[in-house]
Design a protein around this motif. Structure first.
Motif, mmCIF file in Angstrom:
data_model
loop_
_atom_site.group_PDB
_atom_site.id
_atom_site.type_symbol
_atom_site.label_atom_id
_atom_site.label_comp_id
_atom_site.label_asym_id
_atom_site.label_seq_id
_atom_site.Cartn_x
_atom_site.Cartn_y
_atom_site.Cartn_z
ATOM 1 N N ASP A 1 -20.752 25.607 -32.098
ATOM 2 C CA ASP A 1 -19.383 24.534 -31.496
ATOM 3 C C ASP A 1 -18.255 25.797 -30.963
ATOM 4 N N ASN A 2 -19.107 26.412 -29.793
ATOM 5 C CA ASN A 2 -17.571 26.649 -28.632
ATOM 6 C C ASN A 2 -17.648 25.254 -28.040
ATOM 7 N N ASP A 3 -16.374 25.771 -27.419
ATOM 8 C CA ASP A 3 -15.687 24.071 -26.717
ATOM 9 C C ASP A 3 -16.895 24.516 -25.167
ATOM 10 N N ARG B 1 -12.631 18.589 -29.786
ATOM 11 C CA ARG B 1 -12.213 19.021 -31.608
ATOM 12 C C ARG B 1 -11.457 20.378 -31.169
ATOM 13 N N GLN B 2 -12.696 21.242 -30.468
ATOM 14 C CA GLN B 2 -12.420 23.231 -30.332
ATOM 15 C C GLN B 2 -11.346 23.135 -29.514
ATOM 16 N N ASN B 3 -11.335 22.190 -28.810
ATOM 17 C CA ASN B 3 -10.685 22.494 -27.459
ATOM 18 C C ASN B 3 -10.204 21.582 -26.777
ATOM 19 N N ALA C 1 -14.252 18.627 -20.167
ATOM 20 C CA ALA C 1 -14.903 17.796 -21.088
ATOM 21 C C ALA C 1 -14.350 15.889 -21.010
ATOM 22 N N ASN D 1 -10.223 21.230 -23.229
ATOM 23 C CA ASN D 1 -11.071 21.008 -21.343
ATOM 24 C C ASN D 1 -11.436 20.825 -20.934
ATOM 25 N N ALA E 1 -18.856 21.145 -23.657
ATOM 26 C CA ALA E 1 -18.794 20.522 -22.472
ATOM 27 C C ALA E 1 -19.434 20.539 -21.859
ATOM 28 N N ARG F 1 -16.920 16.721 -28.999
ATOM 29 C CA ARG F 1 -16.766 17.560 -30.072
ATOM 30 C C ARG F 1 -15.987 19.012 -28.799
ATOM 31 N N ALA F 2 -16.232 18.954 -27.691
ATOM 32 C CA ALA F 2 -15.833 20.092 -27.330
ATOM 33 C C ALA F 2 -14.378 20.210 -27.161
#
Length: 574
Positions: free
Chosen positions: A226-228, A256-258, A264, A261, A232, A253-254
């Motif tokens: 799950d790294n953004d 939600r992590q960052n 994304a 970004n 992305a 999904r990206a």
């Protein structure tokens, strides 16, 4: 009529890079097995979820993977053409003269036999590219053996995504590969390598890079779930393959992590536009502008306004973006977007001025070269237009410029032009076969090209399939026209009206609507819309404009009152 740039070809935000002189098969030469996919990173599972909320607050110190990188990695440029292909079956030797019976191969042979130097170069390059494409599935992603265990590490500054925006994409890829040979557990660099492959596919016309990009992203996610950066990248890859639902899922999904970004954020706007969700796309552009303002967001914001018929705002935003642009890549991109906007409004001198500015910044920028050729053709400078489009498709043709060149040949009508035009249309089929083999949805390209220059039944099947996936003004127009050429005008009318309902000022759409109205007996409406098409952009398509003028003349003649005659008299009288 030549397909105009569809939604997926218009979106901005990436720094254009000059075509590489090196063979694009450098990664295949590594010959090392690909890493296993990350748990839960199955393509179908990753791209099937419901739209997620992208408004999660940022984590402390969150940083976008592409903080200074204007590249968004989606397949949304103004007709960035793919490399020409000659065969559609695997050919690991890629011998230029290998026997074949496919009509597309025969077209390639006719092209080669024409004796023109630029075409000979085309075919030699195409054969090599096809060999790469057909063997790509068995080769690793630029691949590097992981010599042992160890922990996943962050991306080195020496191989940051910004490295790939400097102008030499192949050099960036080579640098990344060298770095990953010594740091195979650098999950960030694997994600960046995947994005570089997406860019190579887009700018160099090599769809075989898409499977390689997928493996690079899977490797990154296996090292750091799950790294953004990788998520992305998956969004960019899905958009490049015209899987816009998958692009939206992975962009969310990206985010939600960052939430910051940039790639994304931009892919999310692209996906919403391509799915026809224009109101949501406008809100997404506002969110992106608040979080990561800059040229990638500004140009998307302008396009959303253009689709709604607000040309004034689109022009103002693009002009401000151009004023803010400093690098050659950004200047070339934004100036080309302004040129396309002027072209759509029939302002050819302004379009040519913008294309000239783009080419002053980057004299090899293909979208500007293509746009200039179309504007020259519309201005009556056909010889220059033909020469310009020949140069574009000789390097990296896409269906749009291939069809445009074929139509110019047809219009010129010189000796051999009919065969030259057929060659261009056959090569569209060859490109779509290669793209489809590498996971790209090409139904919209197929529908647009085949409706006028190919298998009309196939055009309708493709248009229906694309409409089943997304409801945009471009898919509505393509379906309407495919129905029309198959004699189903009553059904076509609703889609043609839907294509123009947002206010998008597009002469091709108005032409299609007018012709369908004429076929359904709506004479007054047909005359109105055909006139509007020719007033808006009289050079929108050489054959289309000619047909529109002919139909308009016939409509005017059929509704003109009878000529006045003097009353007949017997004379004299008693």
């Amino acid at each position: 009529m030549a397909p105009e740039m569809n939604d997926g070809e218009r979106h901005p935000g990436r720094r254009p890079v000059p075509p590489a002189a090196a063979d694009v098969a450098d990664a295949a030469a590594e010959g090392v097995p690909a890493a296993a996919p990350a748990p839960g990173s199955d393509a179908g599972a990753a791209e099937r979820g419901a739209d997620a909320d992208a408004e999660t607050p940022p984590a402390p110190g969150a940083e976008g993977v592409d903080g200074t990188d204007g590249t968004d990695g989606t397949d949304t440029s103004v007709n960035t053409p793919p490399a020409q292909v000659r065969h559609t079956q695997p050919d690991t030797t890629a011998a230029p003269d290998a026997p074949a019976v496919d009509p597309r191969v025969a077209a390639g042979r006719r092209v080669g036999a024409a004796g023109r130097r630029w075409r000979a170069v085309q075919l030699g390059a195409c054969a090599a590219l096809l060999a790469v494409a057909m063997t790509a599935g068995a080769v690793a992603v630029g691949a590097l053996r992981d010599g042992g265990g160890g922990r996943a590490v962050a991306t080195s500054a020496a191989v940051s995504p910004g490295l790939l925006a400097g102008g030499d994409l192949d050099a960036g890829v080579t640098s990344l590969q060298a770095h990953l040979r010594t740091q195979p557990r650098d999950f960030g660099s694997w994600a960046t390598l995947g994005l570089a492959y997406v860019e190579q596919a887009r700018t160099q016309g090599d769809p075989s890079r898409y499977p390689q990009a997928r493996r690079a992203f899977d490797t990154s996610l296996a090292l750091r779930a799950d790294n953004d950066q990788a998520l992305a990248g998956l969004a960019a890859l899905a958009a490049a393959r015209h899987d816009f639902r998958g692009a939206l899922t992975n962009a969310d999904r990206a985010l939600r992590q960052n939430p910051y970004n940039e790639r994304a954020l931009c892919s999310r706007i692209d996906a919403l536009v391509e799915l026809g969700r224009y109101t949501e796309a406008s809100k997404a552009a506002g969110t992106a502008d608040a979080r990561r303002p800059g040229i990638p967001v500004f140009t998307r914001y302008a396009y959303v306004h253009e689709l709604r018929g607000d040309v004034t705002t689109a022009r103002r935003v693009l002009t401000r973006a151009l004023d803010a642009a400093t690098g050659p890549g950004d200047i070339a991109y934004v100036a080309t977007q302004l040129g396309q906007l002027a072209w759509n409004q029939g302002d050819y001198p302004t379009a040519l001025a913008h294309y000239a500015r783009a080419l002053a910044a980057d004299d090899g920028y293909l979208p500007a070269l293509e746009g200039r050729a179309r504007a020259l053709a519309a201005s009556g400078r056909r010889a220059e237009a033909v020469k310009g489009l020949e140069a574009v498709v000789a390097r990296y043709p896409l269906p749009g410029p291939l069809v445009a060149l074929g139509e110019l040949y047809e219009t010129r009508g010189a000796a051999g032009d009919a065969a030259r035009a057929r060659d261009q249309y056959a090569l569209v089929d060859a490109w779509t076969a290669l793209a489809r083999a590498n996971g790209v949805d090409v139904d919209l390209d197929t529908a647009l090209a085949a409706a006028d220059h190919g298998d009309r039944a196939a055009a309708l099947r493709a248009a229906r399939a694309e409409w089943g996936r997304r409801h945009t003004v471009h898919t509505a127009d393509a379906l309407a026209w495919a129905l029309h050429v198959n004699g189903r005008d009553a059904e076509a009318l609703g889609y043609a009206r839907r294509a123009t309902a947002t206010g998008y000022r597009n002469a091709g759409f108005l032409y299609h609507l007018g012709m369908i109205e004429r076929a359904t007996g709506r004479t007054a409406e047909a005359r109105t819309h055909l006139t509007a098409a020719l007033e808006l952009n009289p050079g929108f398509s050489p054959p289309g404009a000619r047909t529109a003028r002919s139909a308009l003349s016939a409509l005017t003649a059929s509704t003109a009152p009878p000529a006045h005659t003097a009353p007949r008299t017997t004379g004299g009288g008693r």
